[in-house]
Scaffold this motif. Structure first.
Motif, mmCIF file in Angstrom:
data_model
loop_
_atom_site.group_PDB
_atom_site.id
_atom_site.type_symbol
_atom_site.label_atom_id
_atom_site.label_comp_id
_atom_site.label_asym_id
_atom_site.label_seq_id
_atom_site.Cartn_x
_atom_site.Cartn_y
_atom_site.Cartn_z
ATOM 1 N N ASP A 8 0.676 -1.421 0.287
ATOM 2 C CA ASP A 8 0.058 0.399 -0.144
ATOM 3 C C ASP A 8 0.823 0.890 0.113
ATOM 4 O OD1 ASP A 8 -2.564 -1.716 0.290
ATOM 5 O OD2 ASP A 8 -2.230 -1.841 2.404
ATOM 6 N N ARG A 9 0.669 2.629 -1.083
ATOM 7 C CA ARG A 9 1.136 3.239 -1.248
ATOM 8 C C ARG A 9 0.351 4.786 -0.329
ATOM 9 N NH1 ARG A 9 5.895 3.377 -3.100
ATOM 10 N NH2 ARG A 9 5.752 1.772 -4.598
ATOM 11 N N ALA A 10 0.992 5.455 -0.058
ATOM 12 C CA ALA A 10 0.580 6.509 0.728
ATOM 13 C C ALA A 10 -0.139 7.225 0.065
ATOM 14 C CB ALA A 10 1.033 7.003 2.194
ATOM 15 N N GLU A 11 -1.851 7.199 0.117
ATOM 16 C CA GLU A 11 -2.278 8.609 -0.832
ATOM 17 C C GLU A 11 -1.434 10.071 -0.785
ATOM 18 O OE1 GLU A 11 -6.784 8.784 -1.428
ATOM 19 O OE2 GLU A 11 -6.379 6.570 -1.246
ATOM 20 N N THR A 12 -1.454 10.323 0.218
ATOM 21 C CA THR A 12 -0.445 11.841 1.096
ATOM 22 C C THR A 12 0.151 11.516 1.787
ATOM 23 O OG1 THR A 12 -2.409 13.200 0.521
ATOM 24 C CG2 THR A 12 -0.341 14.059 1.186
ATOM 25 N N ASP A 13 1.649 11.992 1.238
ATOM 26 C CA ASP A 13 2.747 12.134 1.870
ATOM 27 C C ASP A 13 3.474 12.093 3.373
ATOM 28 O OD1 ASP A 13 5.626 11.617 2.803
ATOM 29 O OD2 ASP A 13 6.264 12.381 1.149
ATOM 30 N N PRO A 14 3.292 11.460 4.150
ATOM 31 C CA PRO A 14 2.411 11.964 6.028
ATOM 32 C C PRO A 14 3.424 12.522 6.764
ATOM 33 C CG PRO A 14 3.417 9.811 5.825
ATOM 34 C CD PRO A 14 2.944 9.804 4.111
ATOM 35 N N ARG A 15 4.437 12.097 5.926
ATOM 36 C CA ARG A 15 6.256 13.533 6.154
ATOM 37 C C ARG A 15 6.312 12.979 7.585
ATOM 38 N NH1 ARG A 15 5.948 18.956 2.710
ATOM 39 N NH2 ARG A 15 4.113 18.517 1.134
ATOM 40 N N VAL A 16 6.337 11.292 7.605
ATOM 41 C CA VAL A 16 7.536 11.440 8.739
ATOM 42 C C VAL A 16 8.521 11.188 9.045
ATOM 43 C CG1 VAL A 16 5.269 10.732 10.178
ATOM 44 C CG2 VAL A 16 6.323 8.989 8.720
ATOM 45 N N SER A 17 8.899 10.713 7.159
ATOM 46 C CA SER A 17 10.548 10.141 7.054
ATOM 47 C C SER A 17 10.533 10.157 5.764
ATOM 48 C CB SER A 17 10.243 8.597 6.778
ATOM 49 O OG SER A 17 9.422 8.317 5.630
ATOM 50 N N CYS A 18 11.899 10.850 5.072
ATOM 51 C CA CYS A 18 11.995 11.033 4.301
ATOM 52 C C CYS A 18 13.026 9.974 3.094
ATOM 53 C CB CYS A 18 12.903 12.509 4.231
ATOM 54 S SG CYS A 18 14.242 12.403 4.776
ATOM 55 N N SER A 133 3.675 -0.657 23.528
ATOM 56 C CA SER A 133 2.989 -0.199 21.809
ATOM 57 C C SER A 133 1.942 -1.231 21.502
ATOM 58 C CB SER A 133 3.588 -0.641 20.715
ATOM 59 O OG SER A 133 4.568 0.912 21.397
ATOM 60 N N PRO A 134 0.549 -0.565 20.456
ATOM 61 C CA PRO A 134 -0.715 -1.906 19.855
ATOM 62 C C PRO A 134 0.336 -2.971 19.816
ATOM 63 C CG PRO A 134 -0.384 0.358 18.699
ATOM 64 C CD PRO A 134 0.650 0.462 20.131
ATOM 65 N N GLU A 135 -0.862 -3.981 19.109
ATOM 66 C CA GLU A 135 0.121 -5.269 18.753
ATOM 67 C C GLU A 135 -0.196 -4.521 16.758
ATOM 68 O OE1 GLU A 135 -3.601 -8.085 19.420
ATOM 69 O OE2 GLU A 135 -2.818 -8.759 21.527
ATOM 70 N N SER A 136 -0.742 -3.774 16.061
ATOM 71 C CA SER A 136 -0.685 -3.398 14.865
ATOM 72 C C SER A 136 0.536 -1.999 15.041
ATOM 73 C CB SER A 136 -1.967 -3.375 13.717
ATOM 74 O OG SER A 136 -1.205 -2.300 13.128
ATOM 75 N N LEU A 137 1.588 -2.139 14.313
ATOM 76 C CA LEU A 137 2.641 -0.913 13.905
ATOM 77 C C LEU A 137 2.117 -0.611 12.369
ATOM 78 C CD1 LEU A 137 5.683 -2.425 15.948
ATOM 79 C CD2 LEU A 137 3.964 -0.773 17.079
ATOM 80 N N ASP A 138 3.027 0.177 12.485
ATOM 81 C CA ASP A 138 3.535 0.875 10.126
ATOM 82 C C ASP A 138 4.989 0.999 10.308
ATOM 83 O OD1 ASP A 138 0.527 0.100 9.933
ATOM 84 O OD2 ASP A 138 0.150 2.333 10.652
ATOM 85 N N ILE A 139 5.565 0.374 9.480
ATOM 86 C CA ILE A 139 6.421 1.266 8.907
ATOM 87 C C ILE A 139 6.481 1.844 8.062
ATOM 88 C CG2 ILE A 139 8.860 1.274 7.136
ATOM 89 C CD1 ILE A 139 9.331 -1.600 9.022
ATOM 90 N N ILE A 140 7.024 3.387 7.560
ATOM 91 C CA ILE A 140 6.009 4.562 6.681
ATOM 92 C C ILE A 140 8.035 4.968 5.854
ATOM 93 C CG2 ILE A 140 5.405 6.400 5.523
ATOM 94 C CD1 ILE A 140 2.987 6.373 8.551
ATOM 95 N N GLY A 141 8.411 4.184 4.980
ATOM 96 C CA GLY A 141 9.195 4.209 4.526
ATOM 97 C C GLY A 141 9.181 4.269 2.263
ATOM 98 N N PHE A 142 10.430 4.299 2.099
ATOM 99 C CA PHE A 142 11.046 4.819 0.507
ATOM 100 C C PHE A 142 11.470 3.148 0.077
ATOM 101 C CE2 PHE A 142 9.729 8.962 2.641
ATOM 102 C CZ PHE A 142 8.911 9.358 1.559
#
Length: 251
Positions: A8-18, A133-142
Motif C-alpha cells: 500500500d502506498r500513502a495517497e498523501t505523503d505523511p512526511r514522517v520520513s524522507c 505499543s499496540p499489536e499493530s505497527l506501521d513502517i512508513i518509508g521509501f
C-alpha cells in the motif's frame, strides 16, 4: 509459497520520513530527530558505513550480515508544495555525527529545518517502547518502488521528479506486552504477514505505533520449519532498533 502482495502506498505523503540516497548508490529512508542542541537525520548505519552484524548489541539474537559499503555523501529529498528540494552533505565534513559499531543507527546533524517543509521531527517525548505499543505497527518509508529504476545512472533531477509517495507496511508487533524484551538486546521484532514486492530502501524508516517505536534495520526470511509451526502461512520477520536508543545517542 505465497505470492508477494503489492505494498500500500500513502495517497498523501505523511512526511514522517524522507527518501535519501547515500553515495549515489544506496536508496534508503531517514527520519528527523531532535537532540538537546541539534536536529539530526537518522538512518540505518549500514546505509552509510561498513557494519558487521556480529558486533551489534542484539544479545542472543544473531544478525548475521556484514556491509562493506562506505557511502559518506547523502542526498536528502524534501517534498515541497511545488516539487522536491535536495540537501546534500558529507558526513566526513560534519562535526558531531553520532554512531557506534554496536548499533545499526547513525545520526547526522543537519543545518536545515525539516518543519519548514512540513516534516515530522521526533523527540524524546515521542519515543514509545514496543512492549507498551499496540499489536499493530506501521513502517512508513521509501522502498525500491518509490525510486527510479536502479539500472539508470543516478541523477538528482531524475530522482527529484520521479519519487513516489512512501509505502505503508502494516506489521504485527511481536513484543506487545512482552515481559522480557531485553533478550533481544536493543533490537525488536515485528511480522509482515502480507509480504511486499520490495523491501529495499526501507532501512532507516520509522516503525510507528503510539509514537516512534523504532528504526527499521533488516527483513529476514523465516525458515520453513517456523512457518509450519505457525500454521503454514508465510511471513517475513522485520528487525528494528528500539527508538529508546535515540535520545541516548544524540544527547
Amino acid at each position: 509459497m505465497a505470492e508477494a502482495q503489492l505494498t500500500d502506498r500513502a495517497e498523501t505523503d505523511p512526511r514522517v520520513s524522507c527518501p535519501i540516497v547515500c553515495g549515489e548508490h544506496m536508496r534508503a529512508s531517514g527520519v528527523f530527530f531532535d537532540g538537546t542542541e541539534e536536529t539530526y537525520l537518522v538512518t540505518a548505519r549500514h546505509n552509510v558505513l561498513p557494519t558487521n552484524g556480529a558486533d551489534l548489541k542484539t544479545n542472543e539474537y544473531d544478525l548475521s550480515f556484514a556491509s562493506q559499503d562506505f557511502l559518506p555523501t547523502i542526498h536528502v529529498y524534501l517534498r515541497t508544495s511545488s516539487g522536491v528540494e535536495v540537501e546534500r552533505f558529507d558526513i566526513r565534513e560534519i562535526p558531531g555525527v553520532r554512531q557506534t559499531a554496536e548499533i545499526d543507527v547513525i545520526a547526522v546533524p543537519i543545518d536545515f529545518e525539516p518543519e519548514e517543509y512540513g516534516y515530522q521531527v521526533w523527540d524524546a517525548d515521542d519515543v514509545a517502547a514496543p512492549a507498551e505499543s499496540p499489536e499493530s505497527l506501521d513502517i512508513i518509508g521509501f522502498n525500491g518502488e518509490c525510486f527510479p529504476d536502479p539500472d539508470r545512472d543516478y541523477e538528482v533531477d531524475a530522482y527529484r521528479h520521479a519519487l513516489r509517495n512512501p509505502v505503508v507496511l502494516p506489521l504485527v508487533n511481536e513484543l506487545a506486552d512482552d515481559d522480557d524484551p531485553s533478550r533481544y538486546g536493543l533490537t525488536a521484532f515485528a511480522i509482515d504477514e502480507n509480504l511486499t514486492d520490495s523491501y529495499d530502501g526501507l532501512s532507516g524508516a520509522p516503525v510507528l505505533g503510539d509514537g516512534l517505536v523504532g528504526i527499521h534495520a533488516a527483513n529476514i526470511p523465516v525458515p520453513e520449519k517456523h512457518i509450519e509451526q505457525s500454521g503454514g502461512d508465510e511471513f517475513r520477520l522485520m528487525v528494528y532498533w528500539r527508538a529508546v536508543i535515540l535520545p541516548k545517542l544524540v544527547e
